[in-house]
Write a protein that holds these residues in place. Structure first.
Motif, mmCIF file in Angstrom:
data_model
loop_
_atom_site.group_PDB
_atom_site.id
_atom_site.type_symbol
_atom_site.label_atom_id
_atom_site.label_comp_id
_atom_site.label_asym_id
_atom_site.label_seq_id
_atom_site.Cartn_x
_atom_site.Cartn_y
_atom_site.Cartn_z
ATOM 1 N N ILE A 9 0.836 -1.209 0.000
ATOM 2 C CA ILE A 9 0.000 0.000 0.000
ATOM 3 C C ILE A 9 0.865 1.251 0.000
ATOM 4 O O ILE A 9 0.570 2.220 -0.703
ATOM 5 C CB ILE A 9 -0.997 -0.041 1.166
ATOM 6 C CG1 ILE A 9 -2.034 -1.132 0.872
ATOM 7 C CG2 ILE A 9 -1.664 1.321 1.370
ATOM 8 C CD1 ILE A 9 -3.003 -1.403 1.996
ATOM 9 N N TYR A 12 2.077 1.682 -3.521
ATOM 10 C CA TYR A 12 0.978 2.131 -4.388
ATOM 11 C C TYR A 12 0.666 3.609 -4.156
ATOM 12 O O TYR A 12 0.489 4.376 -5.105
ATOM 13 C CB TYR A 12 -0.315 1.313 -4.187
ATOM 14 C CG TYR A 12 -1.415 2.021 -4.907
ATOM 15 C CD1 TYR A 12 -1.511 1.937 -6.291
ATOM 16 C CD2 TYR A 12 -2.267 2.890 -4.248
ATOM 17 C CE1 TYR A 12 -2.437 2.682 -6.994
ATOM 18 C CE2 TYR A 12 -3.198 3.634 -4.936
ATOM 19 C CZ TYR A 12 -3.280 3.533 -6.311
ATOM 20 O OH TYR A 12 -4.180 4.293 -6.995
ATOM 21 N N ARG A 13 0.598 4.030 -2.908
ATOM 22 C CA ARG A 13 0.248 5.428 -2.621
ATOM 23 C C ARG A 13 1.287 6.385 -3.203
ATOM 24 O O ARG A 13 0.943 7.454 -3.692
ATOM 25 C CB ARG A 13 0.083 5.632 -1.122
ATOM 26 C CG ARG A 13 -1.189 4.995 -0.597
ATOM 27 C CD ARG A 13 -1.340 5.166 0.889
ATOM 28 N NE ARG A 13 -2.573 4.525 1.343
ATOM 29 C CZ ARG A 13 -2.864 4.355 2.616
ATOM 30 N NH1 ARG A 13 -2.032 4.753 3.571
ATOM 31 N NH2 ARG A 13 -4.001 3.768 2.952
ATOM 32 N N GLU A 16 0.556 6.490 -6.840
ATOM 33 C CA GLU A 16 -0.670 7.245 -7.083
ATOM 34 C C GLU A 16 -0.397 8.751 -7.085
ATOM 35 O O GLU A 16 -0.863 9.470 -7.962
ATOM 36 C CB GLU A 16 -1.731 6.870 -6.039
ATOM 37 C CG GLU A 16 -3.114 7.357 -6.373
ATOM 38 C CD GLU A 16 -3.422 8.732 -5.830
ATOM 39 O OE1 GLU A 16 -4.201 9.452 -6.470
ATOM 40 O OE2 GLU A 16 -2.879 9.101 -4.790
ATOM 41 N N ARG A 33 -8.565 10.734 -2.816
ATOM 42 C CA ARG A 33 -7.532 10.421 -1.822
ATOM 43 C C ARG A 33 -7.543 11.432 -0.692
ATOM 44 O O ARG A 33 -7.533 11.083 0.484
ATOM 45 C CB ARG A 33 -6.149 10.369 -2.471
ATOM 46 C CG ARG A 33 -5.040 9.976 -1.486
ATOM 47 C CD ARG A 33 -3.673 9.999 -2.141
ATOM 48 N NE ARG A 33 -3.345 11.283 -2.727
ATOM 49 C CZ ARG A 33 -2.915 12.351 -2.035
ATOM 50 N NH1 ARG A 33 -2.789 12.273 -0.728
ATOM 51 N NH2 ARG A 33 -2.624 13.485 -2.634
ATOM 52 N N VAL A 38 -10.538 6.700 -0.954
ATOM 53 C CA VAL A 38 -9.851 5.639 -1.690
ATOM 54 C C VAL A 38 -9.536 4.536 -0.687
ATOM 55 O O VAL A 38 -8.863 4.771 0.316
ATOM 56 C CB VAL A 38 -8.552 6.141 -2.356
ATOM 57 C CG1 VAL A 38 -7.801 4.995 -3.016
ATOM 58 C CG2 VAL A 38 -8.854 7.242 -3.360
ATOM 59 N N GLU A 40 -7.907 0.791 -0.191
ATOM 60 C CA GLU A 40 -7.017 -0.189 -0.808
ATOM 61 C C GLU A 40 -7.137 -1.527 -0.094
ATOM 62 O O GLU A 40 -7.229 -1.564 1.122
ATOM 63 C CB GLU A 40 -5.557 0.267 -0.738
ATOM 64 C CG GLU A 40 -5.300 1.602 -1.373
ATOM 65 C CD GLU A 40 -5.020 2.696 -0.366
ATOM 66 O OE1 GLU A 40 -5.413 2.548 0.813
ATOM 67 O OE2 GLU A 40 -4.416 3.696 -0.751
ATOM 68 N N ARG A 41 -7.101 -2.590 -0.876
ATOM 69 C CA ARG A 41 -7.098 -3.943 -0.347
ATOM 70 C C ARG A 41 -6.020 -4.736 -1.064
ATOM 71 O O ARG A 41 -5.892 -4.650 -2.278
ATOM 72 C CB ARG A 41 -8.447 -4.635 -0.580
ATOM 73 C CG ARG A 41 -9.631 -3.983 0.100
ATOM 74 C CD ARG A 41 -9.514 -4.169 1.610
ATOM 75 N NE ARG A 41 -10.653 -3.630 2.285
ATOM 76 C CZ ARG A 41 -11.472 -4.334 3.052
ATOM 77 N NH1 ARG A 41 -11.269 -5.613 3.230
ATOM 78 N NH2 ARG A 41 -12.480 -3.763 3.645
ATOM 79 N N LEU A 70 -9.528 -0.162 -4.549
ATOM 80 C CA LEU A 70 -8.400 -0.723 -5.289
ATOM 81 C C LEU A 70 -8.037 -2.089 -4.722
ATOM 82 O O LEU A 70 -7.800 -2.223 -3.524
ATOM 83 C CB LEU A 70 -7.185 0.191 -5.180
ATOM 84 C CG LEU A 70 -7.362 1.593 -5.738
ATOM 85 C CD1 LEU A 70 -6.251 2.494 -5.262
ATOM 86 C CD2 LEU A 70 -7.388 1.541 -7.245
ATOM 87 N N MET A 72 -5.192 -4.851 -4.980
ATOM 88 C CA MET A 72 -3.811 -5.015 -5.441
ATOM 89 C C MET A 72 -3.433 -6.484 -5.357
ATOM 90 O O MET A 72 -3.764 -7.161 -4.399
ATOM 91 C CB MET A 72 -2.887 -4.175 -4.578
ATOM 92 C CG MET A 72 -3.185 -2.698 -4.699
ATOM 93 S SD MET A 72 -2.269 -1.754 -3.497
ATOM 94 C CE MET A 72 -3.499 -0.540 -3.075
#
Length: 111
Positions: A9, A12-13, A16, A33, A38, A40-41, A70, A72
């Motif tokens: 995560i 990813y952030r 992003e 965000r 947002v 995330e999983r 999201l 992932m």
């Protein structure tokens, strides 16, 4: 959340903010965000199986704050084409849980 998921995560952030937002690839990413919408999983399995993603989607659908969800898949090593097919199967399985047109999320394999 285990340390591996935390790192997925975190990475990813950063992507992003530095890529998606900076290049304006998604018109909703920045505001969603900043508003905490947002979610995330991280899908833990390396196998392309529908069950775990569907469980995550159900949890996201139940979250009133989720505007963008999201999933992932950091352990998946499938080809792009196989992953696209897999996402299509997840979309079909998720849509089958709802009346036509009432699935809470639109889905795409990207980012």
């Amino acid at each position: 959340m285990d340390p591996f998921e935390q790192q997925v995560i975190r990475i990813y952030r950063r992507y992003e903010v530095e890529i998606v937002q900076a290049l304006k690839l998604c018109p909703w990413a920045g505001s969603a965000r900043l508003e905490g919408r947002v979610m995330e999983r991280v899908v833990s399995s390396a196998r392309l199986e529908v069950t775990e993603p569907l469980d995550h989607l159900a949890a996201l659908a139940a979250d009133d704050h989720a505007e963008i969800g999201l999933l992932m898949f950091p352990r998946v090593t499938a080809s792009r084409l196989d992953f696209e097919r897999f996402v299509a199967s997840v979309v079909r399985a998720d849509a089958a849980r709802y009346e036509v047109g009432l699935a809470p999320f639109a889905m795409a394999a990207f980012h």
